[in-house]
Structures are given as structure tokens and as C-alpha cells.
Design an enzyme around this catalytic site. Structure first.
Site, mmCIF file in Angstrom:
data_model
loop_
_atom_site.group_PDB
_atom_site.id
_atom_site.type_symbol
_atom_site.label_atom_id
_atom_site.label_comp_id
_atom_site.label_asym_id
_atom_site.label_seq_id
_atom_site.Cartn_x
_atom_site.Cartn_y
_atom_site.Cartn_z
ATOM 1 N N LYS A 43 -11.070 7.351 -7.576
ATOM 2 C CA LYS A 43 -11.138 6.558 -6.338
ATOM 3 C C LYS A 43 -12.201 5.459 -6.431
ATOM 4 O O LYS A 43 -11.996 4.340 -5.974
ATOM 5 C CB LYS A 43 -11.383 7.480 -5.144
ATOM 6 C CG LYS A 43 -10.202 8.431 -4.921
ATOM 7 C CD LYS A 43 -10.376 9.354 -3.751
ATOM 8 C CE LYS A 43 -9.357 10.490 -3.805
ATOM 9 N NZ LYS A 43 -7.966 10.065 -3.835
ATOM 10 N N ASN A 191 -7.876 9.244 5.584
ATOM 11 C CA ASN A 191 -6.456 9.126 5.925
ATOM 12 C C ASN A 191 -6.213 10.118 7.073
ATOM 13 O O ASN A 191 -7.133 10.791 7.531
ATOM 14 C CB ASN A 191 -5.543 9.344 4.708
ATOM 15 C CG ASN A 191 -5.592 10.760 4.161
ATOM 16 O OD1 ASN A 191 -5.991 11.695 4.860
ATOM 17 N ND2 ASN A 191 -5.198 10.920 2.921
ATOM 18 N N THR A 233 -6.167 5.284 7.467
ATOM 19 C CA THR A 233 -4.929 4.904 6.788
ATOM 20 C C THR A 233 -3.836 5.894 7.200
ATOM 21 O O THR A 233 -4.063 7.104 7.259
ATOM 22 C CB THR A 233 -5.106 4.874 5.250
ATOM 23 O OG1 THR A 233 -5.701 6.095 4.821
ATOM 24 C CG2 THR A 233 -5.992 3.723 4.825
ATOM 25 N N ASP A 266 -6.856 3.536 -2.134
ATOM 26 C CA ASP A 266 -8.013 2.881 -2.770
ATOM 27 C C ASP A 266 -7.887 1.368 -2.709
ATOM 28 O O ASP A 266 -8.867 0.661 -2.456
ATOM 29 C CB ASP A 266 -8.128 3.315 -4.238
ATOM 30 C CG ASP A 266 -8.346 4.807 -4.368
ATOM 31 O OD1 ASP A 266 -8.947 5.393 -3.455
ATOM 32 O OD2 ASP A 266 -7.891 5.386 -5.371
ATOM 33 N N ASN A 290 -3.135 -4.131 4.205
ATOM 34 C CA ASN A 290 -1.817 -3.474 4.188
ATOM 35 C C ASN A 290 -0.902 -4.097 3.124
ATOM 36 O O ASN A 290 -0.134 -3.395 2.465
ATOM 37 C CB ASN A 290 -1.140 -3.588 5.557
ATOM 38 C CG ASN A 290 -1.570 -2.483 6.516
ATOM 39 O OD1 ASN A 290 -2.028 -1.425 6.097
ATOM 40 N ND2 ASN A 290 -1.404 -2.727 7.816
HETATM 41 O O1 RIB Z 1 -6.712 7.817 -4.989
HETATM 42 C C1 RIB Z 1 -6.003 7.957 -6.186
HETATM 43 C C2 RIB Z 1 -6.911 8.500 -7.244
HETATM 44 O O2 RIB Z 1 -7.338 9.781 -6.823
HETATM 45 C C3 RIB Z 1 -6.240 8.704 -8.563
HETATM 46 O O3 RIB Z 1 -6.397 7.612 -9.417
HETATM 47 C C4 RIB Z 1 -6.885 9.984 -9.069
HETATM 48 O O4 RIB Z 1 -7.648 9.747 -10.193
HETATM 49 C C5 RIB Z 1 -7.731 10.511 -7.932
HETATM 50 O O5 RIB Z 1 -9.063 10.277 -8.128
#
Ligand code: RIB
Length: 332
Positions: A43, A191, A233, A266, A290
Site C-alpha cells: 500500500k 474503505n 472509499t 491506493d 475516482n
Molecule cells: O492495496 C493493494 C495492496 O495491498 C497490494 O499491492 C498488496 O501488496 C497489499 O499490500
């Protein structure tokens, strides 16, 4: 052209090991999958890369193992122009890996399930980040998530708070957070599931709409606990933003082919922070973020799918949406 914001991400690196399958196995069951691939993720690193792809000057602080995955993950960030001079290599703990299961149903609907084994991410020590006590003042925004030790997030948030630097905590994966940490946050972004764990309030859906009362109750609860702004989210329902004065519910971008949702949250958070740091107002920042999330779900893998500013502008232009003006006003 305006100066692009300086963003500090203190967070995780995860190597994603992705299997796609027509359906998730039940407990005790084996299913045959369709494909396997690896991609850099985590993340923290995902949010850092998204901010960099939108033009921010990004510094990443975190830890990887002294192994092939660790080197690959640092390279992915360096390729995007991220300053990794403060990324550490642990000689004992291995790099973190993410077991990403991607279900691609017959109806074309995709869903993921992710198990992260934290490895070196959880080996970050307080001493490793003491330099930030003063250096944090050089940044326009700090981004945190919950894939590194909670005490590190608490310390970084405290440093930022002392120097009046805005802090975003993307409260993922789900965990309980102290009121002390929440009160140091300029922005908190769960979320809907993480929001329910944090507040005990479930956000219900009425057909194609989210229940606005529930969303407002979650925002109110987190503001009461000391957060200044709350960004929720809501997947295919878009996102909601609120503080003591404002409330926006911004729908998701429609008619985007969803290939892989990994990293969409992310990219949304990384984009929102970059846009707000550029001076774009909250409602526009959520709407543009978005679009960034929509582009992310339309490609496989976390980091490979994070869009550039040009890709984001092109999609907004294609949809003839006047949020484009927000980006143009910021002259990027
Ligand atoms: O939010 C997605 C991410 O969460 C992925 O890339 C995984 O590595 C986890 O960390």
C-alpha cells in the site's frame, strides 16, 4: 506551472504473487487457476508511485529484505523518480510478499483476496525514523497506511502534527486505531469495511445507492474522535468526503472495464493527497481521484496499472467532465 507538492510516504513494500482463478476455492478445496504473475505492490509503495506518476516529488521511507524482491521493489520506485535514499534493507527479515487471489467470474466480474506476510515491513524501528522529527517539515503532505508497525505510524503522525504538516492515514488493512493517533490526522481514509470495524457503523446499500445517513454517521464518528477530514472509499459506489462543514458523495466513473481491483484504493488515496496538495478543492480532488481509481482497475497488477497524469487527463477529456478544469486551473 505551479511547484509540484513534496510528498513523504512512510509505508510498506510488498511483492504481489498473483494467481487468477475462475472461482475462489472453498475451505479444504483445490481449484485450478488460469495464470500466475508477480508485480510490485504494497500500500505504501503503491501510493508513493501514484503520487509520483501524477507529478509529485515523492520520498519513500520503508524497509525491504536484502533479497531479489527487495531490490525489484526499490527499482520500481526509482523508475518513477521516487527518492529511495531512506529505504532500508533488513539483513534478517525477508521482503514482504502478498498472496493475491484474483477471481475472474464467468460474468466478467473480478474480485480479489489478499494475504500479506509483512516480513521486513514490520521490522522498522523507531530509531530508523528519528531523522524525520526535523526533516518532516520539508514536506507538503505525509501518507501512512497500516502495513508497518502501529508505533511507527504513531510517531510519524506526531512528528507531522508538531510541524503542522498534513497527514493522511489510509487505515488499511483493518485495525483498531487509538484516539490519540486519530486526533493527529488531517485525513483518515478507510474503505467501507474498515470504517465499520473502526466505528461499528455498517454502510448499507439501497440498490445502486449507498445509504447517505450511514456514510454521514461514519464521518461524524471519526470527526468526534479527532480526525479533521474523512474520506471513505466505496468501491463501485465511488467515494465520500466529509468534515465539520462539507460533505460530498462522488459517484464512481461508469463504464470502465474492471480487470483487477488490486491497488485501486491506493491509487485513489495517492491521487487525492497529490491533488489536494496542489490546491485542488476537496470535491474536485475526490472526483478526479475516482478517475485515477477507475484507470487502475482496468489493468492487471497494482503498480503496473497506476496511471500517469496524461492518462488521467485523457479519460476525463473523453468523458467530457468539467472536473478537468480543476486540473487545468492547477496548471499541471
Ligand atoms: O492495496 C493493494 C495492496 O495491498 C497490494 O499491492 C498488496 O501488496 C497489499 O499490500
Amino acid at each position: 506551472m505551479m511547484d509540484m507538492p513534496k510528498i513523504l510516504v512512510v509505508g510498506s513494500f510488498v511483492k504481489d504473487l498473483i494467481v487468477s482463478t475462475p472461482r475462489f476455492p472453498n475451505a479444504g478445496e483445490t481449484v485450478l487457476g488460469n495464470s500466475f504473475q508477480t508485480a510490485s505492490g504494497g500500500k505504501g509503495a503503491n501510493q508513493a508511485i501514484q503520487a509520483a506518476r501524477l507529478g509529485a516529488h515523492v520520498t519513500m521511507v520503508g524497509k525491504v529484505g536484502d533479497d531479489v524482491y527487495g531490490r525489484e521493489m526499490i527499482s520500481s520506485c526509482l523508475e518513477c523518480g521516487i527518492d529511495c535514499s531512506r529505504v532500508m534493507m533488513d539483513d534478517k527479515a525477508p521482503s514482504s510478499i502478498g498472496n493475491v487471489q484474483l477471481q475472474i467470474g464467468q460474468d466478467g466480474k473480478t474480485q480479489n483476496r489478499i494475504i500479506v506476510v509483512p516480513g521486513a515491513n514490520m521490522a522498522i524501528q523507531k530509531e530508523d525514523i528519528r531523522f524525520l522529527e526535523t526533516e518532516i517539515a520539508n514536506y507538503d503532505m505525509v501518507l501512512l497506511q497500516l502495513e508497518i508497525p502501529m508505533e511507527i505510524n504513531e510517531l510519524v503522525a506526531e512528528y507531522a502534527y508538531q510541524k503542522n504538516v498534513p497527514v493522511m492515514l489510509n487505515s488499511a488493512p483493518s485495525a483498531q486505531i487509538s484516539d490519540c493517533l486519530i486526533s493527529k490526522l488531517t485525513y483518515i481514509s478507510p474503505n467501507e469495511y474498515e470504517a465499520a470495524d473502526l466505528t461499528g457503523i455498517r454502510i448499507h446499500r439501497n440498490g445502486q445507492n449507498v445509504n447517505e445517513k450511514d456514510v454521514k454517521a461514519v464521518i461524524h464518528s471519526l470527526i468526534e474522535r479527532g480526525a479533521q477530514n474523512v474520506l471513505i472509499t466505496l468501491g463501485s459506489m465511488g467515494a465520500a468526503f466529509g468534515n465539520k462543514k462539507e460533505f460530498y458523495l462522488c459517484p464512481a466513473v461508469k463504464n470502465v472495464s474492471a480487470v483487477d481491483p488490486t491497488g485501486a484504493g491506493d491509487s485513489f488515496v495517492g491521487a487525492f493527497c497529490t491533488l489536494v496538495s496542489m490546491g485542488i478543492d476537496y470535491e474536485r480532488a475526490v472526483s478526479i481521484a475516482n478517475y485515477v481509481g477507475a484507470l487502475t482497475v482496468s489493468h492487471m497488477g497494482a503498480q503496473p496499472s497506476l496511471p500517469s497524469l496524461e492518462q488521467v487527463k485523457a479519460l476525463i477529456h473523453e468523458r467530457d467532465d468539467d472536473v478537468l478544469l480543476g486540473l487545468q486551473k492547477a496548471a499541471v
